[in-house]
Design a protein around this motif. Structure first.
Motif, PDB file in Angstrom:
ATOM      1  N   THR A  36      33.133  22.192 -44.937  1.00 34.34           N
ATOM      2  CA  THR A  36      34.243  21.568 -44.206  1.00 34.34           C
ATOM      3  C   THR A  36      35.605  22.079 -44.665  1.00 34.34           C
ATOM      4  O   THR A  36      36.569  22.032 -43.896  1.00 34.34           O
ATOM      5  N   LYS A 126      41.906  11.977 -31.880  1.00 31.64           N
ATOM      6  CA  LYS A 126      40.458  12.170 -31.822  1.00 31.64           C
ATOM      7  C   LYS A 126      40.198  13.642 -32.179  1.00 31.64           C
ATOM      8  O   LYS A 126      40.617  14.546 -31.439  1.00 31.64           O
ATOM      9  N   ARG A 128      37.754  16.934 -33.602  1.00 34.34           N
ATOM     10  CA  ARG A 128      36.409  17.492 -33.722  1.00 34.34           C
ATOM     11  C   ARG A 128      36.077  17.779 -35.177  1.00 34.34           C
ATOM     12  O   ARG A 128      36.871  18.394 -35.904  1.00 34.34           O
ATOM     13  N   VAL A 129      34.855  17.377 -35.575  1.00 34.90           N
ATOM     14  CA  VAL A 129      34.362  17.626 -36.931  1.00 34.90           C
ATOM     15  C   VAL A 129      32.913  18.098 -36.845  1.00 34.90           C
ATOM     16  O   VAL A 129      32.227  17.864 -35.843  1.00 34.90           O
ATOM     17  N   ASP A 214      21.346  15.562 -39.970  1.00 34.31           N
ATOM     18  CA  ASP A 214      22.080  14.858 -38.927  1.00 34.31           C
ATOM     19  C   ASP A 214      21.569  15.135 -37.522  1.00 34.31           C
ATOM     20  O   ASP A 214      21.767  14.328 -36.619  1.00 34.31           O
ATOM     21  N   THR A 418      29.385  19.848 -32.797  1.00 32.52           N
ATOM     22  CA  THR A 418      30.408  19.018 -33.421  1.00 32.52           C
ATOM     23  C   THR A 418      30.318  17.595 -32.899  1.00 32.52           C
ATOM     24  O   THR A 418      29.742  17.331 -31.847  1.00 32.52           O
ATOM     25  N   THR A 419      30.899  16.689 -33.649  1.00 32.29           N
ATOM     26  CA  THR A 419      31.134  15.321 -33.198  1.00 32.29           C
ATOM     27  C   THR A 419      32.635  15.086 -33.352  1.00 32.29           C
ATOM     28  O   THR A 419      33.407  16.044 -33.344  1.00 32.29           O
ATOM     29  N   TYR A 420      33.057  13.876 -33.476  1.00 35.07           N
ATOM     30  CA  TYR A 420      34.482  13.628 -33.661  1.00 35.07           C
ATOM     31  C   TYR A 420      34.691  12.423 -34.547  1.00 35.07           C
ATOM     32  O   TYR A 420      33.786  11.615 -34.772  1.00 35.07           O
ATOM     33  N   LYS A 421      35.878  12.350 -35.083  1.00 35.61           N
ATOM     34  CA  LYS A 421      36.297  11.128 -35.762  1.00 35.61           C
ATOM     35  C   LYS A 421      37.744  10.833 -35.384  1.00 35.61           C
ATOM     36  O   LYS A 421      38.489  11.727 -34.955  1.00 35.61           O
ATOM     37  N   PHE A 422      38.115   9.583 -35.544  1.00 35.73           N
ATOM     38  CA  PHE A 422      39.487   9.171 -35.269  1.00 35.73           C
ATOM     39  C   PHE A 422      40.311   9.287 -36.552  1.00 35.73           C
ATOM     40  O   PHE A 422      39.913   8.763 -37.591  1.00 35.73           O
ATOM     41  N   ILE A 423      41.401   9.998 -36.475  1.00 37.35           N
ATOM     42  CA  ILE A 423      42.360  10.061 -37.576  1.00 37.35           C
ATOM     43  C   ILE A 423      43.640   9.393 -37.094  1.00 37.35           C
ATOM     44  O   ILE A 423      44.279   9.843 -36.135  1.00 37.35           O
TER      45      ILE A 423
END
Length: 431
Positions: A36, A126, A128-129, A214, A418-423
């Motif tokens: 990462t 939102k 991408r990770v 995952d 990828t998925t996503y997370k909220f920052i």
């Protein structure tokens, strides 16, 4: 980065096998976290270096591939399966070009694809990770080894590769070259791991390790994919089969129809985006089908047809209900005459696998109806089914094609891994 265990005769004692699989998965999880923070330029440099090394060491790869080809008879592989397995300098160059294409793509990781500023001043992004760790199971396709590793690392995911025994030597040679290049660029240890045992029970162990893995992607025969889907404790991206159709409408250009059908079926028989079924509108069937079936016959294609097809061409054999559902992966094509575009749509949605379906037509209303109602991951208009491919869609390459509707559909490239997370960024807001 390759697993260190060398099992005798491809099998490991059950307790040892469990420990071995868990160790690989744990190592992959650690590597995924290290990836990462890896800068993108280093990954792109590794991809380009690996591509050059594959071409420079083509003799090493082809020698390993010849070992696999020599075993194909005792493994009972069909001609189509052997074709999928075979590597030559041209195919190795194609693998290398795919890696270069991936290097040239923008990484989706870190992309802010939705953003909003709340009334209280809180900025919600939102982002991408990576997914994390991917367990990839595949059969008979050593070229897929490089594609999968490249896409996984480019999207900052660690990957565990479980190739089929049919391509064991070829996959090992490819992975070793990728690993040698990876060390040059300090790619995290265990970011790419090749499972060293042919023991089928290893897959069962990996499918239970959802605390480390995952996502699982099975790529192979329908029996393998169904088994994985039933046993996996983590999400699975998959397609069960590729019963792809070409529908020739009454408003089709005959020349386009001929070329598209021949290419869709005959370009490569043993691939999931090859056409397995042909539908022809009854208004043009008497004029078009005899010449088309003759051309297919010259290519060695066996025709299984409905009553009207058998009436129009004596070489056609009667088709059963199951023939219209089948993914042949061979020189066989099911053919039916239909009374309308709606009948073609109904036939495809009844017998198809949701993979790739094509309409050949110059009529915008027929095209619109077909593209709206055919429930498939890819719908082609006046183009071969063979274009449903990550490289052809501009994804660089693909790790598989999904007929699922949740998370990923169609060719799976970088974004699909990828998925996503909220920052959320504030200035001291409290609720």
């Amino acid at each position: 980065m390759t697993a260190s265990v060398e099992p005798e005769n491809g099998r490991i004692a059950e307790t040892e096998l469990s420990v071995y699989c868990e160790q690989i998965a744990q190592q992959a999880k650690v590597a995924s976290r290290q990836l990462t923070s890896l800068e993108g330029q280093r990954i792109d440099d590794w991809l380009r270096k690996s591509a050059s090394q594959l071409e420079e060491q083509v003799d090493r790869i082809c020698e390993a591939n010849r070992t696999d080809i020599a075993r194909s008879g005792e493994l009972g592989l069909s001609d189509a399966q052997v074709d999928r397995l075979r590597l030559d300098p041209q195919r190795v160059s194609g693998i290398a070009d795919g890696m270069r294409n991936i290097a040239n793509l923008d990484s989706p990781v870190g992309e802010i694809f939705e953003s909003s500023l709340r009334p209280n001043g809180l900025l919600v992004n939102k982002v991408r990770v990576p997914l994390g760790v991917i367990f990839f199971i595949y059969e008979s396709r050593p070229n897929v080894t490089a594609d999968a590793a490249a896409i996984a690392i480019k999207s900052r995911n660690a990957i565990i590769l479980r190739g089929g025994k049919e391509a064991a030597s070829s996959s090992q040679a490819v992975v070793e070259i990728l690993q040698e290049s990876a060390r040059t660029f300090a790619i995290p240890e265990n970011a790419i791991q090749l499972v060293a045992t042919a023991d089928r029970d290893a897959v069962d162990h990996f499918l239970c390790l959802n605390q480390y893995i995952d996502l699982t992607i099975p790529r192979g025969g329908e029996a393998l994919i169904r088994r994985v889907s039933e046993q996996a404790t983590m999400p699975v991206i998959k397609h069960f089969s590729g019963n792809c159709h070409v529908y020739v409408d009454q408003f089709a250009d005959p020349g386009k129809a001929m070329d598209i059908v021949i290419n869709s079926k005959c370009h490569r028989l043993g691939v999931c985006n090859a056409a397995e079924s042909l539908l022809v509108h009854q208004q043009v069937a008497p004029q078009l089908l005899p010449d088309l079936l003759k051309r297919l016959g010259e290519q060695g294609i066996r025709i299984l047809g409905d009553e009207e097809v058998c009436r129009l061409d004596s070489r056609a054999e009667p088709a059963s209900e199951e023939d219209f559902r089948a993914e042949f992966l061979d020189a066989i094509l099911s053919v039916a005459v239909v009374p309308s575009v709606q009948a073609a749509i109904d036939h495809i949605n009844r017998y198809g696998s949701g993979h790739t379906d094509c309409i050949v037509s110059e009529n915008t209303l027929a095209i619109s109806q077909f593209t709206r109602q055919v429930d498939s991951a890819a719908v082609m208009v006046n183009a071969s089914t063979r274009f449903n491919d990550g490289g052809e869609f501009g994804l660089g390459a693909e790790i598989g094609i999904s007929t699922d509707k949740f998370h990923a559909r169609g060719p799976c490239g970088l974004k699909e891994l990828t998925t996503y997370k909220f920052i959320c960024v504030g200035q001291g807001q409290t609720r």
